[in-house]
Design an enzyme around this catalytic site. Structure first.
Site, PDB file in Angstrom:
ATOM      1  N   GLY A 161     -38.513 -17.277  49.489  1.00 31.71           N
ATOM      2  CA  GLY A 161     -39.352 -17.806  48.404  1.00 31.71           C
ATOM      3  C   GLY A 161     -40.267 -16.808  47.727  1.00 31.71           C
ATOM      4  CG  ASP A 163     -35.128 -23.079  47.972  1.00 31.90           C
ATOM      5  OD1 ASP A 163     -36.283 -23.040  48.452  1.00 31.90           O
ATOM      6  OD2 ASP A 163     -34.138 -23.448  48.629  1.00 31.90           O
ATOM      7  CG  PHE A 172     -39.735 -30.505  46.464  1.00 27.10           C
ATOM      8  CD1 PHE A 172     -40.075 -30.073  47.743  1.00 27.10           C
ATOM      9  CD2 PHE A 172     -38.664 -29.896  45.826  1.00 27.10           C
ATOM     10  CE1 PHE A 172     -39.364 -29.059  48.370  1.00 27.10           C
ATOM     11  CE2 PHE A 172     -37.941 -28.886  46.443  1.00 27.10           C
ATOM     12  CZ  PHE A 172     -38.290 -28.472  47.714  1.00 27.10           C
ATOM     13  CB  VAL A 173     -43.306 -27.311  42.717  1.00 27.48           C
ATOM     14  CG1 VAL A 173     -44.360 -28.360  42.401  1.00 27.48           C
ATOM     15  CG2 VAL A 173     -43.755 -26.449  43.895  1.00 27.48           C
ATOM     16  NE  ARG A 196     -34.344 -19.141  47.072  1.00 24.20           N
ATOM     17  CZ  ARG A 196     -35.187 -19.603  47.980  1.00 24.20           C
ATOM     18  NH1 ARG A 196     -36.473 -19.692  47.705  1.00 24.20           N
ATOM     19  NH2 ARG A 196     -34.762 -20.024  49.155  1.00 24.20           N
ATOM     20  CG  ASP A 213     -45.860 -28.548  52.222  1.00 27.91           C
ATOM     21  OD1 ASP A 213     -46.717 -29.299  51.751  1.00 27.91           O
ATOM     22  OD2 ASP A 213     -44.709 -28.937  52.511  1.00 27.91           O
ATOM     23  CE  LYS A 216     -46.152 -29.528  47.565  1.00 29.32           C
ATOM     24  NZ  LYS A 216     -44.820 -29.965  48.089  1.00 29.32           N
ATOM     25  CD  GLU A 258     -44.640 -18.908  52.579  1.00 25.60           C
ATOM     26  OE1 GLU A 258     -43.721 -18.384  51.923  1.00 25.60           O
ATOM     27  OE2 GLU A 258     -44.454 -19.555  53.633  1.00 25.60           O
ATOM     28  CG  ASP A 259     -42.478 -20.027  48.766  1.00 29.95           C
ATOM     29  OD1 ASP A 259     -43.109 -20.260  49.818  1.00 29.95           O
ATOM     30  OD2 ASP A 259     -41.278 -20.356  48.614  1.00 29.95           O
TER      31      ASP A 259
END
Ligand code: 5GP
Ligand code: MG
Length: 186
Positions: free
Chosen positions: A47, A162, A155-156, A168, A106, A134, A102-103
């Site tokens: 990610g 992805d 959910f993004v 992506r 969560d 998040k 990190e992307d």
């Protein structure tokens, strides 16, 4: 621009321009904090790949970079809670000042695991930079040192994020239409 992915996006959360401006601010903050520390960026694959490429160029400081592959998803939209190393670090991190990239943060399972792992391997410091945060879904007591944007519980995808390894390469961050994953999870 042609795209056969746009039809699966419900709405745009952050445009390319907004992301670019925010990533530059994050790069500036990293420069101020780390420019005399020869830090090692540690990107969490897959990610991070687009964010990392932009962030290291935005920070413009002497530094090195590394990647680690982690997986807590089985191609779905929920974390399984069990984190696996799918590709380990290739260099010695003992005594290094690490910047984890990190992307999205969560549940916190991935980064809680990774922080412990890196400290156990002898890292001097571990700073966490996440593009998205998040907080509403957190299960582990972990916070980012720098977070790009706080996102709602949706959910993004895009800009590296992805669904089933797709999307992506969308240049902005958007919310995926629930029909797209509902049709796969029946
Ligand atoms: P955590 O372990 O904190 O629950 O999740 C971290 C990982 O879950 C992220 O690296 C990312 O791969 C994935 N993830 C969590 N939320 C989302 C989301 O909204 N969209 C996408 N594409 N991935 C997510
Ligand atoms: Mg990830």
């Amino acid at each position: 621009m042609k795209s056969n992915m746009e039809q699966d996006i419900l709405k745009v959360l952050y445009t390319e321009e907004e992301i670019k401006a925010r990533v530059q601010e994050m790069g500036d903050a990293l420069y101020d904090q780390f420019h005399d520390k020869n830090p090692l960026f540690v990107g969490v694959l897959n990610g991070c790949f687009i964010f990392m490429a932009d962030l290291v160029r935005a920070s413009q400081m002497k530094s090195q970079l590394e990647f680690i592959g982690l997986s807590s998803y089985q191609n779905g939209v929920k974390s399984s809670g069990v984190v696996q190393i799918t590709r380990d670090l290739q260099s010695d991190i003992h005594g290094r000042n690490l910047i984890v990239v990190e992307d999205i943060l969560d549940s916190g399972n991935t980064l809680a695991f990774l922080k412990k792992y890196l400290l156990a391997k002898g890292a001097a410091t571990v700073n966490i930079v996440t593009l998205l945060d998040k907080p509403s879904r957190r299960e582990k007591a972990i916070t980012a040192d720098i977070a790009g944007f706080i996102v709602p519980d949706e959910f993004v995808v895009g800009y590296g994020l992805d669904y089933g390894q797709q999307y992506r390469n969308i240049p902005y961050i958007g919310v995926l239409k629930p029909q797209v994953y509902e049709r796969n999870e029946e």
